[in-house]
Design an enzyme around this catalytic site. Structure first.
Site, mmCIF file in Angstrom:
data_model
loop_
_atom_site.group_PDB
_atom_site.id
_atom_site.type_symbol
_atom_site.label_atom_id
_atom_site.label_comp_id
_atom_site.label_asym_id
_atom_site.label_seq_id
_atom_site.Cartn_x
_atom_site.Cartn_y
_atom_site.Cartn_z
ATOM 1 N N ASN A 23 0.866 -1.182 0.000
ATOM 2 C CA ASN A 23 0.000 0.000 0.000
ATOM 3 C C ASN A 23 0.904 1.234 0.000
ATOM 4 O O ASN A 23 1.441 1.613 1.035
ATOM 5 C CB ASN A 23 -0.896 -0.028 1.254
ATOM 6 C CG ASN A 23 -1.719 1.241 1.399
ATOM 7 O OD1 ASN A 23 -1.810 2.045 0.473
ATOM 8 N ND2 ASN A 23 -2.320 1.418 2.576
ATOM 9 N N TRP A 24 1.027 1.827 -1.179
ATOM 10 C CA TRP A 24 1.956 2.965 -1.305
ATOM 11 C C TRP A 24 1.389 4.265 -0.748
ATOM 12 O O TRP A 24 2.093 5.275 -0.680
ATOM 13 C CB TRP A 24 2.348 3.156 -2.777
ATOM 14 C CG TRP A 24 3.356 2.148 -3.268
ATOM 15 C CD1 TRP A 24 4.024 1.222 -2.512
ATOM 16 C CD2 TRP A 24 3.823 1.968 -4.614
ATOM 17 N NE1 TRP A 24 4.865 0.480 -3.301
ATOM 18 C CE2 TRP A 24 4.768 0.923 -4.595
ATOM 19 C CE3 TRP A 24 3.539 2.594 -5.824
ATOM 20 C CZ2 TRP A 24 5.429 0.483 -5.745
ATOM 21 C CZ3 TRP A 24 4.193 2.155 -6.980
ATOM 22 C CH2 TRP A 24 5.126 1.115 -6.934
ATOM 23 N N LYS A 25 0.105 4.282 -0.429
ATOM 24 C CA LYS A 25 -0.545 5.505 0.085
ATOM 25 C C LYS A 25 -0.286 6.673 -0.883
ATOM 26 O O LYS A 25 -0.186 6.443 -2.080
ATOM 27 C CB LYS A 25 -0.080 5.792 1.511
ATOM 28 C CG LYS A 25 -0.265 4.558 2.408
ATOM 29 C CD LYS A 25 -0.106 4.816 3.883
ATOM 30 C CE LYS A 25 -0.313 3.515 4.647
ATOM 31 N NZ LYS A 25 -0.287 3.691 6.104
ATOM 32 N N GLU A 67 -5.698 -4.384 10.718
ATOM 33 C CA GLU A 67 -4.688 -3.340 10.880
ATOM 34 C C GLU A 67 -4.969 -2.554 12.161
ATOM 35 O O GLU A 67 -5.761 -1.598 12.138
ATOM 36 C CB GLU A 67 -4.713 -2.392 9.687
ATOM 37 C CG GLU A 67 -4.350 -3.059 8.377
ATOM 38 C CD GLU A 67 -3.730 -2.067 7.393
ATOM 39 O OE1 GLU A 67 -2.646 -2.366 6.890
ATOM 40 O OE2 GLU A 67 -4.313 -0.998 7.162
ATOM 41 N N HIS A 95 -9.748 1.627 4.695
ATOM 42 C CA HIS A 95 -8.486 1.796 5.408
ATOM 43 C C HIS A 95 -8.701 2.765 6.576
ATOM 44 O O HIS A 95 -9.489 3.711 6.463
ATOM 45 C CB HIS A 95 -7.413 2.334 4.453
ATOM 46 C CG HIS A 95 -6.040 2.317 5.062
ATOM 47 N ND1 HIS A 95 -5.610 3.295 5.928
ATOM 48 C CD2 HIS A 95 -5.024 1.426 4.963
ATOM 49 C CE1 HIS A 95 -4.375 3.001 6.329
ATOM 50 N NE2 HIS A 95 -4.000 1.872 5.752
ATOM 51 N N GLY A 102 2.265 2.743 10.717
ATOM 52 C CA GLY A 102 3.235 3.813 10.533
ATOM 53 C C GLY A 102 3.928 4.243 11.812
ATOM 54 O O GLY A 102 4.605 5.271 11.850
ATOM 55 N N GLY A 135 2.714 -0.865 4.373
ATOM 56 C CA GLY A 135 2.778 0.542 3.999
ATOM 57 C C GLY A 135 4.233 0.977 3.825
ATOM 58 O O GLY A 135 4.857 0.740 2.788
ATOM 59 N N GLY A 136 4.786 1.599 4.857
ATOM 60 C CA GLY A 136 6.131 2.190 4.802
ATOM 61 C C GLY A 136 7.191 1.319 4.134
ATOM 62 O O GLY A 136 7.898 1.772 3.227
ATOM 63 N N GLU A 139 -7.059 5.166 7.647
ATOM 64 C CA GLU A 139 -6.828 6.585 7.324
ATOM 65 C C GLU A 139 -8.074 7.188 6.663
ATOM 66 O O GLU A 139 -8.399 8.347 6.892
ATOM 67 C CB GLU A 139 -5.583 6.723 6.432
ATOM 68 C CG GLU A 139 -4.306 6.504 7.256
ATOM 69 C CD GLU A 139 -3.132 5.940 6.478
ATOM 70 O OE1 GLU A 139 -3.141 5.967 5.239
ATOM 71 O OE2 GLU A 139 -2.187 5.457 7.147
ATOM 72 N N SER A 159 3.173 -1.683 10.473
ATOM 73 C CA SER A 159 4.619 -1.750 10.690
ATOM 74 C C SER A 159 5.226 -3.124 10.388
ATOM 75 O O SER A 159 6.122 -3.582 11.094
ATOM 76 C CB SER A 159 4.971 -1.300 12.108
ATOM 77 O OG SER A 159 4.579 0.058 12.298
HETATM 78 P P1 PGA Z 1 2.630 0.657 7.707
HETATM 79 O O1 PGA Z 1 1.171 0.843 7.012
HETATM 80 O O2 PGA Z 1 3.191 -0.632 7.180
HETATM 81 O O3 PGA Z 1 3.395 1.857 7.272
HETATM 82 O O4 PGA Z 1 2.390 0.595 9.164
HETATM 83 C C1 PGA Z 1 0.286 -0.241 6.836
HETATM 84 C C2 PGA Z 1 -1.002 0.244 6.222
HETATM 85 O O5 PGA Z 1 -1.483 1.327 6.599
HETATM 86 O O6 PGA Z 1 -1.592 -0.436 5.339
#
Ligand code: PGA
Length: 256
Positions: free
Chosen positions: A9-11, A168, A96, A174, A235-236, A98, A214
């Site tokens: 997930n590149w956001k 999640e 998600h 993050g 994500g990251g 966010e 994470s």
């Molecule tokens: P993260 O994000 O790996 O940066 O914690 C995961 C996500 O939000 O899908």
């Protein structure tokens, strides 16, 4: 055996050029790997390029981070399911945390998006998870059950088979603070129990549940070896082609 699914997930990161150079490295690293599903989920603007490149490799698919609940019309700034289908998008992240926290997406909106996606033959990755306050108040199960029942309302067993759930925990996204493998396993087993309650045993047994929050190369093996963890939503660490391919490789090690 549920096939593991690892998704990036590149956001709101990665220009088209950056996506291209990511793929130059990543696709070489994972070219031999067919034992798990891999999905790259870029921002909308990079989907056409990523899709075009992945079309040539077969073992990595392209996803989207969101879609409109509406089919089309006067919805400025929105992207429809059919527009994603046209670009050969396979999976779409829905709900998600966010989007829930920053853009007011309720379970009812998430549910509408689930139906819209599935009607267009997109495979949803439905995100659920509790905040730290909810965990500290002992409300993990209550929160997960409410989110799952609300988000999955009215879906048939066949549609649930097309769906991936991503657990999640919001406090782990993050933050560098991962759920321990044991904590994640407990939540995943509970999610499977809820799926069984709203559907049936066979559907619950087949549905894939990813962990997200994470995930890094060095915690992948411990998380992915848990019996109810069927993959990762990253994500990251998915922004670095080497780190992301390490996550894939650590997961594959468990399949040897
Ligand atoms: P993260 O994000 O790996 O940066 O914690 C995961 C996500 O939000 O899908």
């Amino acid at each position: 055996m549920r096939k593991k699914i690892i998704a990036a997930n590149w956001k709101m990161n990665m220009t088209v050029n950056e996506a291209d150079s990511f793929l130059d490295t990543f696709l070489l690293e994972v070219s031999e790997e067919n034992r798990l599903d891999m999905v790259i989920i870029p921002p909308f603007t990079a989907i056409p390029r990523v899709s075009e490149r992945l079309n040539k490799v077969q073992n990595v698919k392209v996803g989207a981070q969101n879609l409109s609940a509406e089919k089309g019309g006067a919805f400025t700034g929105e992207i429809s399911a059919s527009m994603l289908r046209e670009l050969f998008v396979r999976n779409v992240i829905i709900g998600h945390s966010e989007r829930r926290a920053l853009y007011g997406e309720t379970d009812a909106i998430v549910n509408k998006k689930m139906h819209t996606a599935l009607e267009a033959s997109l495979k949803p990755i439905l995100c659920v998870g509790e905040t730290l306050t909810q965990r500290d108040a002992g409300k993990v199960e209550e929160v997960l059950e409410t989110q799952l029942k609300g988000s999955l309302a009215g879906l048939t067993a066949k549609e649930l088979h097309e769906t991936v759930i991503a657990y999640e925990p919001v406090w782990a996204i993050g933050t560098g603070r991962t759920a321990s493998p044991a904590q994640a396993q407990v939540a995943h087993a509970f999610i499977r129990k809820v799926i069984e309650a709203i559907s049936d045993h066979s559907t619950a047994d087949k549905i894939r549940i990813q962990y997200g929050g994470s995930v890094k190369p060095d915690n992948t093996e411990a998380l992915m070896s848990q019996p109810d963890i069927d993959g990762a939503l990253v994500g990251g660490a998915s922004l670095d082609p080497r780190a992301f391919s390490e996550i894939v490789k650590h997961t594959c090690k468990l399949l040897d």
